[in-house]
Design a protein around this motif. Structure first.
Motif, PDB file in Angstrom:
ATOM      1  N   CYS A 193      -7.137   0.049  -0.174  1.00  0.00           N
ATOM      2  CA  CYS A 193      -7.728  -1.034   0.627  1.00  0.00           C
ATOM      3  C   CYS A 193      -7.481  -2.397  -0.011  1.00  0.00           C
ATOM      4  O   CYS A 193      -7.471  -3.425   0.682  1.00  0.00           O
ATOM      5  CB  CYS A 193      -9.229  -0.803   0.801  1.00  0.00           C
ATOM      6  N   TRP A 216     -13.286   6.220   4.503  1.00  0.00           N
ATOM      7  CA  TRP A 216     -12.941   4.815   4.283  1.00  0.00           C
ATOM      8  C   TRP A 216     -14.139   4.036   3.770  1.00  0.00           C
ATOM      9  O   TRP A 216     -15.239   4.177   4.303  1.00  0.00           O
ATOM     10  CB  TRP A 216     -12.463   4.162   5.578  1.00  0.00           C
ATOM     11  N   LEU A 269       0.765   5.735   1.913  1.00  0.00           N
ATOM     12  CA  LEU A 269      -0.279   4.713   2.109  1.00  0.00           C
ATOM     13  C   LEU A 269       0.304   3.312   1.949  1.00  0.00           C
ATOM     14  O   LEU A 269       0.023   2.398   2.722  1.00  0.00           O
ATOM     15  CB  LEU A 269      -1.425   4.917   1.111  1.00  0.00           C
ATOM     16  N   GLN A 289      -5.487   1.701   8.775  1.00  0.00           N
ATOM     17  CA  GLN A 289      -6.378   2.865   8.692  1.00  0.00           C
ATOM     18  C   GLN A 289      -6.161   3.806   9.863  1.00  0.00           C
ATOM     19  O   GLN A 289      -6.166   5.030   9.690  1.00  0.00           O
ATOM     20  CB  GLN A 289      -7.849   2.420   8.674  1.00  0.00           C
ATOM     21  N   PHE A 302      -5.842  11.753  -0.689  1.00  0.00           N
ATOM     22  CA  PHE A 302      -6.158  10.660   0.236  1.00  0.00           C
ATOM     23  C   PHE A 302      -7.500  10.033  -0.125  1.00  0.00           C
ATOM     24  O   PHE A 302      -7.644   8.823  -0.159  1.00  0.00           O
ATOM     25  CB  PHE A 302      -6.153  11.162   1.685  1.00  0.00           C
ATOM     26  N   PRO A 360     -10.022  10.772   6.400  1.00  0.00           N
ATOM     27  CA  PRO A 360     -10.266  10.095   5.111  1.00  0.00           C
ATOM     28  C   PRO A 360     -11.602   9.355   5.124  1.00  0.00           C
ATOM     29  O   PRO A 360     -12.056   8.910   6.174  1.00  0.00           O
ATOM     30  CB  PRO A 360      -9.111   9.096   5.002  1.00  0.00           C
ATOM     31  N   THR A 391      -7.369   6.168  -1.132  1.00  0.00           N
ATOM     32  CA  THR A 391      -7.639   5.184  -0.079  1.00  0.00           C
ATOM     33  C   THR A 391      -8.545   4.030  -0.522  1.00  0.00           C
ATOM     34  O   THR A 391      -8.276   2.887  -0.114  1.00  0.00           O
ATOM     35  CB  THR A 391      -8.203   5.838   1.210  1.00  0.00           C
TER      36      THR A 391
END
Ligand SMILES: [Zn+2]
Lengths: 188, 257
Positions: free
Chosen positions: B169, B217, B102, B201, B161, B215, B165
């Motif tokens: 961000c 988001w 990531l 992303q 993930f 994932p 995630t």
């Protein structure tokens, strides 16, 4: 009023720092490895400016090299009233192409280390086979990757990661950026 | 960059400090794997990547001042701007791999947006770092795609993930005091952070799509709550990480290599 540095002093510093050896390969000079970019008298005042190009930004030997270069420069201008400025520059970017052919031969012969460059494929320093197989981008130091020689069945350390020279060559530096290349970080 | 606009310069410096702190924290965390990697090549890879990230941190701090050590180690906890993702210890190798993927995917996008920066010295660091980043990303993606072909890999890695995630961000958030509009208008970065985040992303989506995974988001703009690291709030892991970084320095402030 700024005092200019006598040309003889600049030349003496250049000679002296050209002889500084790499901590990793103590028989090979930083000039042969392409780490020494230039020695010049600074525009402002009595300063000799030495520019070095780091092999990798995270090379742990940078501080040692800067110290050795500073020491060598000070020795060369003993008695002269000048100050020494040693800086690492981001432009140009170091690639294995900067290594002198004589040093490439020496590294192969004495260290069994191959050099990858844009101009020539790395060949096996042990048996000469030039079809090495890539094994890992990451070797014993950040600037060395690991290949495998199918001919003599040895793992081979190669200076340079697979895409470093090409990727760097593909990143054009604007003329303005070249002129404004700043030291990063400044090392005393 | 137009030196005549000091507030733009100030914002750019704040942004660079945050990027440098990300690199410092993740570099230090990766260094934990020295000699305990799950296999020899991985040990060497994580060690090299750690050194690269610390080198990137040094180059970025070097844009802000001459005393790199003071900047890297000498600030109070609330003066750091690292994203909380980078402060996670990740002592499980799967966690390290997912975080590494990531982070390095994000870094590749971030450096590309800075490669032609109007702050020319920053552009030079970005181009230099981008070249090193490609090998990091190839390393992370290669392992991830191979492991996601196995049931064990999928069951262990995919849940991570969703865990990481939302934190990740924050990598596309700016510290307070940076005007995103001014950084764009002045050409410090060449595309908006929301464009950068979208690009990142979609690269992450692509990497896990083969495993039939999507994932979750957080909505764009809904990450400000998680941007506390950028605002100076440190995660629970920072104190131990920082203590490790300054261990030698606090024993002997004059220590040199
Ligand atoms: Zn061979």
């Amino acid at each position: 009023m700024s005092r200019a540095v006598p040309a003889g002093v600049v030349a003496a510093v250049r000679r002296s720092v050209s002889q500084v050896c790499d901590p990793e390969y103590p028989e090979v000079t930083i000039a042969e490895l392409g780490i020494l970019e230039g020695v010049s008298s600074s525009d402002c005042g009595s300063t000799v400016r030495i520019e070095l190009v780091p092999t990798m930004l995270g090379c742990p030997a940078l501080d040692v090299i800067a110290r050795d270069v500073t020491d060598a420069a000070r020795r060369a201008c003993a008695g002269a009233d000048v100050s020494i400025e040693v800086t690492f520059v981001d432009d140009p970017v170091w690639t294995p192409d900067r290594i002198a052919p004589s040093a490439v031969g020496f590294l192969a012969r004495e260290y069994s280390v191959a050099v990858r460059s844009r101009s020539a494929a790395a060949s096996c320093p042990i048996c000469g086979n030039d079809a090495l197989e890539h094994r890992s981008d990451f070797g014993p130091t950040p600037c060395r990757s690991v290949e495998w020689c199918p001919s003599c069945r040895n793992p081979i350390e190669v200076v340079g990661r697979v895409d470093l020279p090409a990727a760097m060559g593909a990143a054009p530096a604007s003329p303005a950026a070249m002129g404004a290349a700043q030291a990063s970080p400044a090392l005393a | 960059m137009t030196d005549s606009v000091p507030e733009v310069m100030e914002g750019a410096r704040e942004m660079v400090l945050a990027l440098a702190d990300d690199e410092l924290c993740i570099g230090q965390n990766l260094a934990w794997w020295i000699a305990v990697g799950p296999f020899l090549e991985e040990d060497l890879a994580l060690t090299s990547i750690s050194q690269d990230e610390l080198g990137h941190a040094r180059a970025l701090y070097g844009l802000l001042g001459d005393d790199v050590d003071a900047l890297a180690y000498g600030r109070q906890a609330h003066e750091y701007r690292s994203a909380h993702l980078t402060e996670l210890p990740c002592r499980d190798w799967g966690e390290t791999l997912v975080r590494h993927f990531l982070y390095d995917t994000a870094e590749t996008v971030r450096w590309a947006a800075l490669a032609d920066s109007s702050w020319e010295a920053l552009g030079a660091v970005a181009r230099r770092a981008l070249a090193e980043e490609r090998s990091h990303l190839r390393h992370a993606s290669g392992l991830l795609s191979r492991l996601l072909r196995t049931e064990a890999g999928r069951s262990q890695l995919l849940p991570l993930f969703d865990q990481f995630t939302p934190l990740a961000c924050e990598l596309f958030e700016l510290p307070p005091g940076c005007s995103h509009e001014a950084l764009l208008a002045d050409g410090v970065m060449d595309r908006s952070l929301s464009d950068q985040r979208a690009e990142w992303q979609s690269a992450v989506d692509d990497a896990v799509a083969s495993a039939g995974y999507q994932p979750q988001w957080p909505a764009d703009g809904a990450t400000t709550a998680s941007a506390s690291g950028r605002a100076g709030q440190r995660s629970a892991h920072f104190a131990a990480l920082h203590a490790e970084m300054v261990e030698v320095l606090s024993l002997d402030p004059t220590a040199r290599w």
